[in-house]
Design a protein around this motif. Structure first.
Motif, PDB file in Angstrom:
ATOM      1  N   THR A  64     -52.547  -3.726   9.576  1.00 35.74           N
ATOM      2  CA  THR A  64     -52.710  -2.797  10.620  1.00 35.74           C
ATOM      3  C   THR A  64     -52.098  -1.403  10.049  1.00 35.74           C
ATOM      4  O   THR A  64     -51.187  -1.397   9.036  1.00 35.74           O
ATOM      5  CB  THR A  64     -51.601  -2.893  11.797  1.00 35.74           C
ATOM      6  OG1 THR A  64     -51.798  -4.220  12.303  1.00 35.74           O
ATOM      7  CG2 THR A  64     -51.624  -1.871  12.888  1.00 35.74           C
ATOM      8  N   GLY A  97     -60.628  -3.276  15.299  1.00 39.21           N
ATOM      9  CA  GLY A  97     -60.310  -2.639  16.474  1.00 39.21           C
ATOM     10  C   GLY A  97     -59.165  -1.351  16.343  1.00 39.21           C
ATOM     11  O   GLY A  97     -58.785  -1.118  15.250  1.00 39.21           O
ATOM     12  N   ARG A  98     -58.987  -0.819  17.510  1.00 38.34           N
ATOM     13  CA  ARG A  98     -58.187   0.310  17.450  1.00 38.34           C
ATOM     14  C   ARG A  98     -57.329   0.186  18.689  1.00 38.34           C
ATOM     15  O   ARG A  98     -57.605  -0.100  19.718  1.00 38.34           O
ATOM     16  CB  ARG A  98     -59.003   1.658  17.543  1.00 38.34           C
ATOM     17  CG  ARG A  98     -57.879   3.074  17.614  1.00 38.34           C
ATOM     18  CD  ARG A  98     -58.994   4.013  18.179  1.00 38.34           C
ATOM     19  NE  ARG A  98     -58.102   5.292  17.497  1.00 38.34           N
ATOM     20  CZ  ARG A  98     -58.607   6.058  16.491  1.00 38.34           C
ATOM     21  NH1 ARG A  98     -59.577   5.842  15.670  1.00 38.34           N
ATOM     22  NH2 ARG A  98     -57.987   7.270  16.271  1.00 38.34           N
ATOM     23  N   SER A  99     -55.965   0.338  18.529  1.00 34.05           N
ATOM     24  CA  SER A  99     -54.816   0.448  19.500  1.00 34.05           C
ATOM     25  C   SER A  99     -54.499   1.878  19.762  1.00 34.05           C
ATOM     26  O   SER A  99     -53.836   2.403  18.777  1.00 34.05           O
ATOM     27  CB  SER A  99     -53.749  -0.668  19.280  1.00 34.05           C
ATOM     28  OG  SER A  99     -54.155  -1.954  18.935  1.00 34.05           O
ATOM     29  N   ARG A 100     -54.647   2.281  20.751  1.00 38.02           N
ATOM     30  CA  ARG A 100     -53.991   3.784  21.220  1.00 38.02           C
ATOM     31  C   ARG A 100     -52.730   3.831  21.522  1.00 38.02           C
ATOM     32  O   ARG A 100     -52.290   2.609  22.040  1.00 38.02           O
ATOM     33  CB  ARG A 100     -55.026   4.175  22.238  1.00 38.02           C
ATOM     34  CG  ARG A 100     -56.358   4.410  21.697  1.00 38.02           C
ATOM     35  CD  ARG A 100     -57.379   4.804  23.292  1.00 38.02           C
ATOM     36  NE  ARG A 100     -56.802   5.914  23.921  1.00 38.02           N
ATOM     37  CZ  ARG A 100     -56.932   5.899  25.226  1.00 38.02           C
ATOM     38  NH1 ARG A 100     -57.395   4.992  25.996  1.00 38.02           N
ATOM     39  NH2 ARG A 100     -56.251   7.069  26.037  1.00 38.02           N
ATOM     40  N   TYR A 115     -50.384   3.140  19.561  1.00 39.80           N
ATOM     41  CA  TYR A 115     -49.640   1.822  18.996  1.00 39.80           C
ATOM     42  C   TYR A 115     -48.224   1.932  18.484  1.00 39.80           C
ATOM     43  O   TYR A 115     -47.631   0.943  18.973  1.00 39.80           O
ATOM     44  CB  TYR A 115     -50.588   1.577  17.783  1.00 39.80           C
ATOM     45  CG  TYR A 115     -50.367   0.019  17.434  1.00 39.80           C
ATOM     46  CD1 TYR A 115     -50.399  -1.140  18.077  1.00 39.80           C
ATOM     47  CD2 TYR A 115     -49.649  -0.163  16.029  1.00 39.80           C
ATOM     48  CE1 TYR A 115     -50.402  -2.447  17.536  1.00 39.80           C
ATOM     49  CE2 TYR A 115     -49.195  -1.273  15.664  1.00 39.80           C
ATOM     50  CZ  TYR A 115     -49.602  -2.802  16.272  1.00 39.80           C
ATOM     51  OH  TYR A 115     -49.279  -3.883  15.761  1.00 39.80           O
ATOM     52  N   ASP A 169     -52.067   6.414  17.081  1.00 38.89           N
ATOM     53  CA  ASP A 169     -52.934   4.998  17.049  1.00 38.89           C
ATOM     54  C   ASP A 169     -53.096   4.400  15.814  1.00 38.89           C
ATOM     55  O   ASP A 169     -52.852   4.819  14.734  1.00 38.89           O
ATOM     56  CB  ASP A 169     -54.799   5.655  17.281  1.00 38.89           C
ATOM     57  CG  ASP A 169     -54.846   6.191  18.529  1.00 38.89           C
ATOM     58  OD1 ASP A 169     -53.913   6.299  19.449  1.00 38.89           O
ATOM     59  OD2 ASP A 169     -55.814   6.698  18.929  1.00 38.89           O
ATOM     60  N   HIS A 206     -56.739  -2.083  13.109  1.00 39.16           N
ATOM     61  CA  HIS A 206     -56.827  -3.438  13.046  1.00 39.16           C
ATOM     62  C   HIS A 206     -57.843  -3.822  12.063  1.00 39.16           C
ATOM     63  O   HIS A 206     -59.035  -3.285  12.387  1.00 39.16           O
ATOM     64  CB  HIS A 206     -56.593  -4.430  14.285  1.00 39.16           C
ATOM     65  CG  HIS A 206     -55.251  -3.712  14.924  1.00 39.16           C
ATOM     66  ND1 HIS A 206     -53.907  -4.153  14.812  1.00 39.16           N
ATOM     67  CD2 HIS A 206     -55.545  -3.236  16.254  1.00 39.16           C
ATOM     68  CE1 HIS A 206     -53.439  -3.717  15.900  1.00 39.16           C
ATOM     69  NE2 HIS A 206     -54.106  -2.972  16.832  1.00 39.16           N
TER      70      HIS A 206
END
Length: 189
Positions: free
Chosen positions: A132, A153-156, A158, A167, A170
């Motif tokens: 990450t 993927g992207r985690s907003r 995070y 953000d 991954h």
């Protein structure tokens, strides 16, 4: 010379970097690296941990993967590790890395990731390595891509960084299973 491009300096440094397993006596230098402003901002780890806290964290990781340090002229300048997942995920691991603020862009990260990828492919037989990374950390993302990592993927929002939710991407590297060569039966003469 002062006006030489950084890439020449990086190539020269890369040949002087030594990769090896860290010893308990290296934990003070590791704790100092983890408290540097760039490392604190660029990783998802807590900074300002005591030597004892770093040593305990390191001890818990031993036997669960591979941990390496990068030395240049006798000084610890980076640290990285693979934490192998248990049971049904034992074909994979999570990668973590930190490089001393003064050594970014000089081949230290490349040497560390290369050592981990070599261990993953050669000794551990891992098929998947995950990580990450903050979405705005372009140098780190470029380093990971160089070794075949792709965004999954992207985690907003995070993680909290400098008081603001940031953000994260991954990323993962998938390796094909090694080729299997069956043994040829020995025939008697």
């Amino acid at each position: 010379m002062k006006n030489e491009p950084l890439h020449r300096d990086a190539a020269a440094l890369e040949h002087r970097i030594t990769i090896k397993a860290p010893e308990p006596s290296d934990m003070e230098a590791f704790a100092a690296i983890m408290s540097l402003p760039g490392v604190r901002r660029g990783t998802l780890q807590l900074g300002y941990r005591t030597v004892e806290q770093i040593a305990a964290w390191h001890e818990r990781r031993l036997g669960k993967g591979v941990t390496v340090g990068a030395w240049l002229d006798g000084q610890l300048v980076g640290h990285a590790g693979l934490s192998v997942y248990p049971r049904a995920r034992s074909h994979g691991a999570e990668l973590g890395i930190c490089v001393h603020d003064a050594y970014h862009g000089r081949g230290v990260g490349t040497a560390l990731v290369q050592a981990l990828v070599d261990s993953a492919d050669g000794a551990l037989g891992l098929r998947r390595i995950e990580l990450t990374v903050f979405a705005d950390n372009a140098p780190a993302i470029a380093l990971y891509r160089k070794f075949g990592f792709v965004e999954e993927g992207r985690s907003r929002g995070y993680a909290l960084r400098d008081g603001v939710l940031a953000d994260a991407l991954h990323m993962a590297r998938l390796a094909e299973a090694p080729a299997f060569t069956p043994l040829t039966p020995v025939t008697s003469l």
